[in-house]
Each structure stands twice: as structure tokens, then as C-alpha cells.
Design an enzyme around this catalytic site. Sequence first.
Site, PDB file in Angstrom:
ATOM      1  N   ILE A  13       5.661  -6.108   7.435  1.00  4.84           N
ATOM      2  CA  ILE A  13       6.234  -5.198   8.438  1.00  4.84           C
ATOM      3  C   ILE A  13       5.252  -4.097   8.842  1.00  4.84           C
ATOM      4  O   ILE A  13       5.280  -3.628   9.972  1.00  4.84           O
ATOM      5  CB  ILE A  13       7.582  -4.613   7.960  1.00  4.84           C
ATOM      6  CG1 ILE A  13       8.367  -4.039   9.155  1.00  4.84           C
ATOM      7  CG2 ILE A  13       7.375  -3.586   6.848  1.00  4.84           C
ATOM      8  CD1 ILE A  13       9.815  -3.772   8.870  1.00  4.84           C
ATOM      9  N   ASP A  36       9.156   0.305   1.022  1.00  7.68           N
ATOM     10  CA  ASP A  36       9.017   1.758   1.117  1.00  7.68           C
ATOM     11  C   ASP A  36       7.612   2.195   0.707  1.00  7.68           C
ATOM     12  O   ASP A  36       6.927   2.935   1.420  1.00  7.68           O
ATOM     13  CB  ASP A  36      10.076   2.419   0.231  1.00  7.68           C
ATOM     14  CG  ASP A  36      10.212   3.917   0.429  1.00  7.68           C
ATOM     15  OD1 ASP A  36       9.695   4.459   1.425  1.00  7.68           O
ATOM     16  OD2 ASP A  36      10.863   4.552  -0.419  1.00  7.68           O
TER      17      ASP A  36
END
Length: 179
Positions: A13, A36
Site C-alpha cells: 500500500i 501502520d
Amino acid sequence: MISGKITLLEGDITQQQVDAIVNAANTSLLGGGGVDGAIHLAAGPELLVECRRLKGCKTGDAKITKGYNLPADWVIHTVGPVWHDGKYGEDEQLASCYRRCLAIAEQYEIRSIAFPAISTGVYGFPMERAAKIAVKQVMTFLFLENHSSLEAVMFVCFNRQTYDCYRSALKEILSNEQG
């Protein structure tokens, strides 16, 4: 490309050429593991500085920051639920994550957005269940609620297993919509 606006791919991503990526964050917004940690690492230290100013985020909600060193201009941080047994509102909290991210995207006139599989890593949300919730929320937003700014939504799957779950969810929901 599925349904003209939804794309499914296996990949990283942090490398996506979109206006915004979604971070599956924890309540502190100060970085963690999985996606994250990867987003914080790729964005650089300025992301942490901006996240500190946001003073955290509640489960089911979302907040936006700049993308800094990422190809994306924006990062929308959302806090998914930790899976217990499905009897503590986890489905609704996960659905809220997608709705809040999409609402922020609309507010900022974001044209393209990439989502990870929120809550399916260390938070333990069952992958198939999470994929169906994600696809349903995105399709509702794009096709039933008639929002104008978003032109492309991408589900970026970290591995083949995740990709296969999302592909199955898309096929199932599309066949239910048409049937």
C-alpha cells in the site's frame, strides 16, 4: 478493475499512486506494527510529528494527515476493532472505519484511495468477514449514495490469501446486487 471504480490488487500500500492511502492505525496514531509501521516508516518522521498533534483516534473513527514521503498526498488513519467474538459491535465498528474514511475522502475531494485489510492482522478480525464488510461499505458509498469526488477505490492486499478473500467478497456481493 471491477464495477468501473473498484480495483483489487496484491501489493504494498505504501507504493500506490493514489491521492490517499488508509492506515490501519492504533488509537494512539503513533505507529505500530504491520501496515501502520510500514506507512510510518515510508512516510518519514514528519508523519509522527503530525500524528502527535491529532491526540489519538477512537475505534471506528478516522483522521487525516499529509502523506509526506509517500507517493500519496494524504494518509487517512482509521482505528479498527480488535476481534473478540463478534458480540461486541466489531462488525459495526469496522463498517464505521470505512464510512469515516470515505467521508473524509469526500470532504477533501480525494479522487483515488487505497485501503488495506483493516483489523485483519494483529487485531484478529476474520478475513472473510472483514472483506465482506469492506466491499459492502465501499459499494454502498460509491453506487448507492451517489458521492461525486471519488473516482477510484483500491483494495490493496498484502498477500494472496487476503487477495482471494477480497476477490470472493467482491464476486459474492456483485452477484447478490445483480441477482
